[in-house]
Motif scaffolding. Structure first.
Motif, PDB file in Angstrom:
ATOM      1  N   ILE A   1      38.512  42.283 -20.981  1.00 14.18           N
ATOM      2  CA  ILE A   1      38.502  42.469 -19.529  1.00 14.18           C
ATOM      3  C   ILE A   1      38.178  43.920 -19.183  1.00 14.18           C
ATOM      4  CG2 ILE A   1      39.953  42.469 -17.468  1.00 14.18           C
ATOM      5  CD1 ILE A   1      39.091  39.696 -18.354  1.00 14.18           C
ATOM      6  N   GLY A   2      38.786  44.845 -19.911  1.00 11.35           N
ATOM      7  CA  GLY A   2      38.512  46.252 -19.649  1.00 11.35           C
ATOM      8  C   GLY A   2      37.065  46.622 -19.897  1.00 11.35           C
ATOM      9  N   LEU A   3      36.485  46.107 -20.976  1.00 16.43           N
ATOM     10  CA  LEU A   3      35.086  46.401 -21.289  1.00 16.43           C
ATOM     11  C   LEU A   3      34.149  45.824 -20.228  1.00 16.43           C
ATOM     12  CD1 LEU A   3      35.056  45.859 -25.155  1.00 16.43           C
ATOM     13  CD2 LEU A   3      34.789  48.031 -23.932  1.00 16.43           C
ATOM     14  N   LEU A   4      34.454  44.629 -19.752  1.00 13.90           N
ATOM     15  CA  LEU A   4      33.634  44.052 -18.680  1.00 13.90           C
ATOM     16  C   LEU A   4      33.691  44.924 -17.423  1.00 13.90           C
ATOM     17  CD1 LEU A   4      34.384  40.222 -19.014  1.00 13.90           C
ATOM     18  CD2 LEU A   4      32.269  41.423 -19.591  1.00 13.90           C
ATOM     19  N   GLY A   5      34.866  45.480 -17.154  1.00 11.44           N
ATOM     20  CA  GLY A   5      34.990  46.384 -16.022  1.00 11.44           C
ATOM     21  C   GLY A   5      34.146  47.639 -16.192  1.00 11.44           C
ATOM     22  N   LEU A   6      34.123  48.190 -17.398  1.00  7.82           N
ATOM     23  CA  LEU A   6      33.319  49.389 -17.651  1.00  7.82           C
ATOM     24  C   LEU A   6      31.822  49.071 -17.560  1.00  7.82           C
ATOM     25  CD1 LEU A   6      35.361  50.969 -20.583  1.00  7.82           C
ATOM     26  CD2 LEU A   6      35.371  51.616 -18.165  1.00  7.82           C
ATOM     27  N   VAL A   7      31.426  47.879 -18.005  1.00  8.73           N
ATOM     28  CA  VAL A   7      30.031  47.461 -17.846  1.00  8.73           C
ATOM     29  C   VAL A   7      29.690  47.339 -16.357  1.00  8.73           C
ATOM     30  CG1 VAL A   7      28.397  45.583 -18.244  1.00  8.73           C
ATOM     31  CG2 VAL A   7      29.904  46.333 -20.091  1.00  8.73           C
ATOM     32  N   GLY A   8      30.616  46.802 -15.582  1.00  8.82           N
ATOM     33  CA  GLY A   8      30.400  46.718 -14.143  1.00  8.82           C
ATOM     34  C   GLY A   8      30.255  48.086 -13.504  1.00  8.82           C
ATOM     35  N   ALA A   9      30.997  49.078 -14.022  1.00  6.85           N
ATOM     36  CA  ALA A   9      30.862  50.443 -13.507  1.00  6.85           C
ATOM     37  C   ALA A   9      29.457  50.979 -13.736  1.00  6.85           C
ATOM     38  CB  ALA A   9      31.896  51.350 -14.177  1.00  6.85           C
ATOM     39  N   VAL A  10      28.885  50.660 -14.900  1.00  6.12           N
ATOM     40  CA  VAL A  10      27.507  51.071 -15.179  1.00  6.12           C
ATOM     41  C   VAL A  10      26.548  50.413 -14.184  1.00  6.12           C
ATOM     42  CG1 VAL A  10      25.649  51.005 -16.889  1.00  6.12           C
ATOM     43  CG2 VAL A  10      27.999  51.490 -17.615  1.00  6.12           C
ATOM     44  N   GLY A  11      26.787  49.136 -13.885  1.00  3.87           N
ATOM     45  CA  GLY A  11      25.944  48.444 -12.911  1.00  3.87           C
ATOM     46  C   GLY A  11      26.016  49.084 -11.536  1.00  3.87           C
ATOM     47  N   PHE A  12      27.210  49.448 -11.103  1.00  3.43           N
ATOM     48  CA  PHE A  12      27.343  50.140  -9.825  1.00  3.43           C
ATOM     49  C   PHE A  12      26.602  51.473  -9.848  1.00  3.43           C
ATOM     50  CE2 PHE A  12      31.436  47.789  -8.599  1.00  3.43           C
ATOM     51  CZ  PHE A  12      30.791  47.068  -7.604  1.00  3.43           C
ATOM     52  N   ALA A  13      26.768  52.226 -10.938  1.00  5.30           N
ATOM     53  CA  ALA A  13      26.129  53.544 -11.033  1.00  5.30           C
ATOM     54  C   ALA A  13      24.611  53.425 -10.937  1.00  5.30           C
ATOM     55  CB  ALA A  13      26.529  54.223 -12.342  1.00  5.30           C
ATOM     56  N   ARG A  14      24.069  52.328 -11.425  1.00  7.74           N
ATOM     57  CA  ARG A  14      22.614  52.163 -11.407  1.00  7.74           C
ATOM     58  C   ARG A  14      22.100  51.645 -10.083  1.00  7.74           C
ATOM     59  NH1 ARG A  14      18.898  48.578 -15.639  1.00  7.74           N
ATOM     60  NH2 ARG A  14      16.893  49.067 -14.648  1.00  7.74           N
ATOM     61  N   PHE A  15      22.796  50.688  -9.486  1.00  3.77           N
ATOM     62  CA  PHE A  15      22.210  49.979  -8.352  1.00  3.77           C
ATOM     63  C   PHE A  15      22.737  50.411  -6.986  1.00  3.77           C
ATOM     64  CE2 PHE A  15      21.607  46.794 -11.832  1.00  3.77           C
ATOM     65  CZ  PHE A  15      20.224  46.860 -11.850  1.00  3.77           C
ATOM     66  N   VAL A  16      23.935  50.989  -6.898  1.00  2.53           N
ATOM     67  CA  VAL A  16      24.404  51.447  -5.590  1.00  2.53           C
ATOM     68  C   VAL A  16      23.478  52.511  -4.996  1.00  2.53           C
ATOM     69  CG1 VAL A  16      26.241  52.688  -4.381  1.00  2.53           C
ATOM     70  CG2 VAL A  16      26.812  50.783  -5.893  1.00  2.53           C
ATOM     71  N   PRO A  17      23.037  53.538  -5.765  1.00  2.00           N
ATOM     72  CA  PRO A  17      22.104  54.501  -5.174  1.00  2.00           C
ATOM     73  C   PRO A  17      20.784  53.869  -4.742  1.00  2.00           C
ATOM     74  CG  PRO A  17      23.077  55.383  -7.182  1.00  2.00           C
ATOM     75  CD  PRO A  17      23.446  53.936  -7.126  1.00  2.00           C
ATOM     76  N   ARG A  18      20.410  52.765  -5.379  1.00  2.65           N
ATOM     77  CA  ARG A  18      19.149  52.116  -5.037  1.00  2.65           C
ATOM     78  C   ARG A  18      19.241  51.344  -3.734  1.00  2.65           C
ATOM     79  NH1 ARG A  18      15.788  47.965  -8.996  1.00  2.65           N
ATOM     80  NH2 ARG A  18      14.281  47.260  -7.441  1.00  2.65           N
ATOM     81  N   TYR A  19      20.331  50.608  -3.545  1.00  8.41           N
ATOM     82  CA  TYR A  19      20.451  49.735  -2.380  1.00  8.41           C
ATOM     83  C   TYR A  19      21.287  50.335  -1.256  1.00  8.41           C
ATOM     84  CZ  TYR A  19      18.320  46.047  -5.146  1.00  8.41           C
ATOM     85  OH  TYR A  19      17.436  45.312  -5.913  1.00  8.41           O
ATOM     86  N   VAL A  20      22.134  51.306  -1.581  1.00  9.10           N
ATOM     87  CA  VAL A  20      22.950  51.972  -0.567  1.00  9.10           C
ATOM     88  C   VAL A  20      22.770  53.467  -0.753  1.00  9.10           C
ATOM     89  CG1 VAL A  20      25.214  52.053   0.532  1.00  9.10           C
ATOM     90  CG2 VAL A  20      24.610  50.088  -0.882  1.00  9.10           C
ATOM     91  N   PRO A  21      21.622  54.005  -0.360  1.00 10.88           N
ATOM     92  CA  PRO A  21      21.287  55.386  -0.730  1.00 10.88           C
ATOM     93  C   PRO A  21      22.079  56.449  -0.005  1.00 10.88           C
ATOM     94  CG  PRO A  21      19.608  54.485   0.704  1.00 10.88           C
ATOM     95  CD  PRO A  21      20.536  53.350   0.380  1.00 10.88           C
ATOM     96  N   HIS A  22      22.689  56.125   1.141  1.00  8.08           N
ATOM     97  CA  HIS A  22      23.414  57.167   1.864  1.00  8.08           C
ATOM     98  C   HIS A  22      24.675  57.535   1.066  1.00  8.08           C
ATOM     99  CE1 HIS A  22      24.515  53.197   3.508  1.00  8.08           C
ATOM    100  NE2 HIS A  22      25.743  53.656   3.474  1.00  8.08           N
ATOM    101  N   THR A  23      24.746  58.746   0.603  1.00 11.84           N
ATOM    102  CA  THR A  23      25.886  59.220  -0.188  1.00 11.84           C
ATOM    103  C   THR A  23      26.757  60.167   0.605  1.00 11.84           C
ATOM    104  OG1 THR A  23      24.550  61.010  -1.105  1.00 11.84           O
ATOM    105  CG2 THR A  23      24.650  58.967  -2.357  1.00 11.84           C
ATOM    106  N   ARG A  24      26.292  60.612   1.751  1.00 10.92           N
ATOM    107  CA  ARG A  24      27.098  61.485   2.589  1.00 10.92           C
ATOM    108  C   ARG A  24      26.694  61.247   4.029  1.00 10.92           C
ATOM    109  NH1 ARG A  24      29.990  65.958   1.095  1.00 10.92           N
ATOM    110  NH2 ARG A  24      30.646  67.328   2.746  1.00 10.92           N
ATOM    111  N   LEU A  25      27.690  61.053   4.890  1.00 11.55           N
ATOM    112  CA  LEU A  25      27.398  60.721   6.285  1.00 11.55           C
ATOM    113  C   LEU A  25      27.922  61.817   7.210  1.00 11.55           C
ATOM    114  CD1 LEU A  25      28.394  56.972   6.167  1.00 11.55           C
ATOM    115  CD2 LEU A  25      26.123  57.936   6.035  1.00 11.55           C
TER     116      LEU A  25
END
Length: 411
Positions: free
Chosen positions: A387-411
């Motif tokens: 379960i922990g490893l799946l969570g860490l893999v999910g963190a990698v997915g967020f790190a890759r795709f959040v900047p792509r689809y939600v580019p605003h990092t500071r408002l």
């Protein structure tokens, strides 16, 4: 807007959370009183989770056609009827049907509120607004079991808790039907935004075809659903793992029920204390600053905990791991709703959010099965590590795709 209409925006969510928090822990007890064995009682308790998963897609269709307020009123009324069914159920069959109806209504209610916040809350404080929404539900789920315990102590029967569920749902329906509708009030004052508050660069323009279906919407946005939805499902799975793994870990260490309840309660207190911090972080510095620490803390805590089971101070490590998980989960308050709102189509978010919530609920529903399967085949520490490893893999997915689809990092 949030301060002016807080009772109407957050009140129904709090009432629904209190109702569910009071009823859900007692469903296995009610099932056992009707003659269920342990496996059947567990199945009755899981019916609500399954119904939530199934209900997201039709809920998206319903919200798109009749609106958020009517959907919430219908969902609250049907859930109230489900509570009456639980109260009067003469056999396990009717109890299961009633629990299934409550789960469907919970799905519709949650999606309706999510869709409203997506289209009407300005982007600059969207995360804070949705974090408070998540915190309202968490408060209800946290306080509900204590209210149920008090009612049981006074009345001596589970019927008291069911009556409390019915009363909360009745209050919810009244509030939704007679309370000031924020959208109507702001429209009358000429303060309603002329366009939905959505800042996603990939979002489609306002839909011109109101009959556009849920499945067509899902196919049209399959790329973002696959790339953002799967990490979101892993986060939802981590949250659900906390509910199952921590008590199981305490049992495996030989701790008594009171100690386990105290440790799990400590994590719940930390989660509730941090719910607004998550929204502040996301609005000020960007979504990654909340979702990545949350995933890394929870995933890392589960992986680390897997190596402590046979150590001399295993109980101390258990408390430390539970605290880290609680902090991580507290920082995740509102993240899934915020990211879903960020990537939803601007004109008609409800069908998309139905698909989004189906993915996240699927992660939550699959996690207990994964834990049970790995534990049966191997061991509880290995299940915890997986379960922990799946969570860490999910963190990698967020790190890759959040900047792509939600580019605003500071408002």
């Amino acid at each position: 807007m949030l301060w002016r209409f807080a009772p109407m925006i957050y009140g129904p969510t709090l009432l629904f959370g209190l109702a569910e928090g009071a009823l859900l822990p007692l469903l296995p007890v009610i099932a056992a009183a009707l003659g269920a064995d342990v496996a059947q009682a567990a199945l009755i308790a899981s019916v609500i989770v399954v119904a939530r998963l199934i209900g997201n897609l039709p809920a998206g269709w319903l919200v798109a056609r009749i609106g958020e307020r009517r959907t919430m009123a219908i969902a609250g009324g049907l859930a109230l009827a489900g509570g009456v069914g639980v109260l009067l159920a003469p056999a396990l069959g009717l109890l299961a049907v009633s629990a299934f109806a409550i789960g469907l209504c919970a799905s519709a209610f949650g999606l309706a509120r999510h869709a409203f916040m997506t289209t009407r809350v300005p982007l600059r404080y969207r995360a804070r607004a949705l974090s408070v929404l998540g915190g309202s539900f968490r408060l209800g789920m946290f306080a509900g079991p204590f209210i149920a315990a008090a009612l049981l102590a006074v009345a001596g029967t589970t019927d008291a808790a069911v009556w409390f569920f019915i009363a909360m749902l009745a209050g919810l329906v009244v509030l939704v039907l007679v309370g000031r509708d924020p959208e109507e009030q702001l429209d009358a004052e000429g303060l309603l935004p002329s366009h939905p508050a959505n800042g996603s660069p990939h979002a489609a323009p306002p839909a011109t075809d109101p009959s556009r279906g849920v499945f067509r919407t899902m196919w049209h946005h399959r790329a973002v659903l696959a790339r953002m939805g799967l990490p979101a499902a892993s986060l939802s799975g981590l949250r659900q793992a906390r509910v199952y793994l921590l008590p199981l870990w305490g049992v495996s260490l030989g701790l008594d029920a009171g100690t386990i309840a105290l440790i799990v309660g400590l994590t719940g207190a930390l989660e509730f204390a941090l719910f607004y911090s998550s929204g502040q972080i996301m609005d000020r510095w960007g979504r990654l600053w909340a979702c990545l620490p949350s995933m890394v803390l929870m995933g890392g805590a589960f992986v680390g905990l897997a190596f402590t089971h046979d150590l001399d101070h295993a109980t101390g490590w258990f408390v430390a791991g539970a605290v880290v998980v609680g902090i991580g989960n507290g920082l995740s308050s509102g993240i899934l709703m915020t990211l879903g709102a960020d990537v939803a189509p601007a004109g008609d978010p409800a069908p998309f959010l139905g698909s989004w919530r189906t993915l996240t609920d699927a992660g939550a529903a699959a996690t207990p099965l994964l834990i049970a399967g790995v534990t049966a085949v191997a061991s509880l520490p290995l299940a915890t590590a997986v379960i922990g490893l799946l969570g860490l893999v999910g963190a990698v997915g967020f790190a890759r795709f959040v900047p792509r689809y939600v580019p605003h990092t500071r408002l």
